[in-house]
Write a protein that holds these residues in place. Structure first.
Motif, PDB file in Angstrom:
ATOM      1  N   VAL A   1       0.851  -1.182   0.000  1.00  0.00           N
ATOM      2  CA  VAL A   1       0.000   0.000   0.000  1.00  0.00           C
ATOM      3  C   VAL A   1       0.891   1.239   0.000  1.00  0.00           C
ATOM      4  CG1 VAL A   1      -0.157   0.156   2.525  1.00  0.00           C
ATOM      5  CG2 VAL A   1      -2.050   1.000   1.127  1.00  0.00           C
ATOM      6  N   GLY A   2       0.350   2.360  -0.467  1.00  0.00           N
ATOM      7  CA  GLY A   2       1.070   3.618  -0.320  1.00  0.00           C
ATOM      8  C   GLY A   2       1.458   4.316  -1.598  1.00  0.00           C
ATOM      9  N   THR A   3       1.509   3.592  -2.701  1.00  0.00           N
ATOM     10  CA  THR A   3       1.850   4.209  -3.983  1.00  0.00           C
ATOM     11  C   THR A   3       0.760   3.829  -4.980  1.00  0.00           C
ATOM     12  OG1 THR A   3       3.330   2.331  -4.363  1.00  0.00           O
ATOM     13  CG2 THR A   3       4.355   4.372  -3.665  1.00  0.00           C
ATOM     14  N   PRO A   4      -0.361   4.562  -4.973  1.00  0.00           N
ATOM     15  CA  PRO A   4      -1.507   4.214  -5.827  1.00  0.00           C
ATOM     16  C   PRO A   4      -1.098   4.052  -7.293  1.00  0.00           C
ATOM     17  CG  PRO A   4      -2.074   6.017  -4.353  1.00  0.00           C
ATOM     18  CD  PRO A   4      -0.594   5.793  -4.215  1.00  0.00           C
ATOM     19  N   GLY A   5      -1.678   3.042  -7.923  1.00  0.00           N
ATOM     20  CA  GLY A   5      -1.405   2.784  -9.326  1.00  0.00           C
ATOM     21  C   GLY A   5      -0.190   1.912  -9.575  1.00  0.00           C
ATOM     22  N   ARG A   6       0.600   1.684  -8.552  1.00  0.00           N
ATOM     23  CA  ARG A   6       1.773   0.829  -8.732  1.00  0.00           C
ATOM     24  C   ARG A   6       1.324  -0.622  -8.867  1.00  0.00           C
ATOM     25  NH1 ARG A   6       7.210   0.590  -5.051  1.00  0.00           N
ATOM     26  NH2 ARG A   6       8.408  -0.584  -6.567  1.00  0.00           N
ATOM     27  N   TRP A   7       1.927  -1.342  -9.774  1.00  0.00           N
ATOM     28  CA  TRP A   7       1.488  -2.698 -10.111  1.00  0.00           C
ATOM     29  C   TRP A   7       1.440  -3.651  -8.924  1.00  0.00           C
ATOM     30  CZ3 TRP A   7       5.027  -6.461  -9.070  1.00  0.00           C
ATOM     31  CH2 TRP A   7       6.349  -6.049  -8.932  1.00  0.00           C
ATOM     32  N   LYS A   8       2.276  -3.464  -7.938  1.00  0.00           N
ATOM     33  CA  LYS A   8       2.303  -4.435  -6.834  1.00  0.00           C
ATOM     34  C   LYS A   8       1.368  -4.066  -5.678  1.00  0.00           C
ATOM     35  CE  LYS A   8       6.281  -2.852  -4.100  1.00  0.00           C
ATOM     36  NZ  LYS A   8       7.542  -3.283  -3.534  1.00  0.00           N
ATOM     37  N   ASN A   9       0.686  -2.932  -5.770  1.00  0.00           N
ATOM     38  CA  ASN A   9      -0.171  -2.484  -4.672  1.00  0.00           C
ATOM     39  C   ASN A   9      -1.600  -3.014  -4.795  1.00  0.00           C
ATOM     40  OD1 ASN A   9       2.081  -1.034  -3.995  1.00  0.00           O
ATOM     41  ND2 ASN A   9       0.953   0.820  -3.526  1.00  0.00           N
ATOM     42  N   ILE A  10      -2.223  -3.159  -3.657  1.00  0.00           N
ATOM     43  CA  ILE A  10      -3.611  -3.581  -3.612  1.00  0.00           C
ATOM     44  C   ILE A  10      -4.488  -2.506  -4.255  1.00  0.00           C
ATOM     45  CG2 ILE A  10      -4.051  -2.579  -1.318  1.00  0.00           C
ATOM     46  CD1 ILE A  10      -5.767  -5.148  -0.768  1.00  0.00           C
ATOM     47  N   THR A  11      -5.550  -2.945  -4.873  1.00  0.00           N
ATOM     48  CA  THR A  11      -6.520  -2.013  -5.445  1.00  0.00           C
ATOM     49  C   THR A  11      -7.792  -2.043  -4.593  1.00  0.00           C
ATOM     50  OG1 THR A  11      -7.541  -3.680  -6.867  1.00  0.00           O
ATOM     51  CG2 THR A  11      -5.643  -2.448  -7.775  1.00  0.00           C
ATOM     52  N   ALA A  12      -8.635  -1.050  -4.788  1.00  0.00           N
ATOM     53  CA  ALA A  12      -9.909  -1.010  -4.062  1.00  0.00           C
ATOM     54  C   ALA A  12     -10.744  -2.249  -4.390  1.00  0.00           C
ATOM     55  CB  ALA A  12     -10.672   0.268  -4.413  1.00  0.00           C
ATOM     56  N   GLY A  13     -10.750  -2.649  -5.658  1.00  0.00           N
ATOM     57  CA  GLY A  13     -11.512  -3.833  -6.051  1.00  0.00           C
ATOM     58  C   GLY A  13     -10.991  -5.109  -5.409  1.00  0.00           C
ATOM     59  N   GLU A  14      -9.676  -5.248  -5.372  1.00  0.00           N
ATOM     60  CA  GLU A  14      -9.085  -6.433  -4.739  1.00  0.00           C
ATOM     61  C   GLU A  14      -9.420  -6.469  -3.250  1.00  0.00           C
ATOM     62  OE1 GLU A  14      -4.699  -8.362  -3.772  1.00  0.00           O
ATOM     63  OE2 GLU A  14      -4.820  -6.599  -5.070  1.00  0.00           O
TER      64      GLU A  14
END
Length: 158
Positions: free
Chosen positions: A28-41
């Motif tokens: 978490v912490g860098t929105p849009g980064r490929w390895k980060n959780i998304t709201a949908g996930e």
């Protein structure tokens, strides 16, 4: 309790459960980064009964910055987590994904974590995130497991 840590595309909640995992650990912490959780996930996992834990790490050397960087990163993690409904009373973990072998490095890591704590403690409460105390306890445990080959952290942690 078994957890799954991944930085590639998420498995379906049913696949995680079928493989025996109770929770996932997500960045978490860098929105849009490929390895980060998304709201949908996040919605999919929690909606299916799969727990979620969050960890901040942008780069392996993040913790070698200073206290101000720890505070900035904690703010970024908190803002990102809140954007998809993460409750303020749950912790956000911070990773130190690099071997620290000198007292100077360890002092820097502790200051970085203190900076993160400055932000997160004000939102998550003293009882939810005894961050520096836990960090120091883990450092001592790692030193013990390494047979004393790591620097003593008593000077750093008190």
């Amino acid at each position: 309790m078994r957890g799954l840590d991944y930085s590639t595309g998420p498995p379906s909640p049913s696949a995680a459960k079928a493989a025996g995992f109770d929770f996932v650990m997500r960045y978490v912490g860098t929105p849009g980064r490929w390895k980060n959780i998304t709201a949908g996930e996040y919605r999919d996992m929690t909606g299916a009964g799969v727990g979620v834990a969050l960890v901040f790490e942008n780069r392996a050397g993040d913790a070698l910055a200073d206290r101000a960087a720890g505070a900035r990163n904690a703010r970024a993690a908190l803002d990102d987590a809140r954007s998809f409904g993460w409750p303020d009373d749950l912790p956000i973990y911070f990773a130190v994904d690099q071997d620290m072998t000198t007292e100077s490095q360890m002092r820097t890591v502790v200051e970085y974590m203190r900076g993160a704590g400055d932000v997160l403690l004000s939102f998550q409460g003293q009882q939810r995130l005894p961050l520096v105390a836990d960090t120091c306890r883990e450092l001592r445990r790692c030193r013990y497991r390494a047979g004393g080959r790591l620097p003593s952290f008593d000077v750093i942690c008190g």
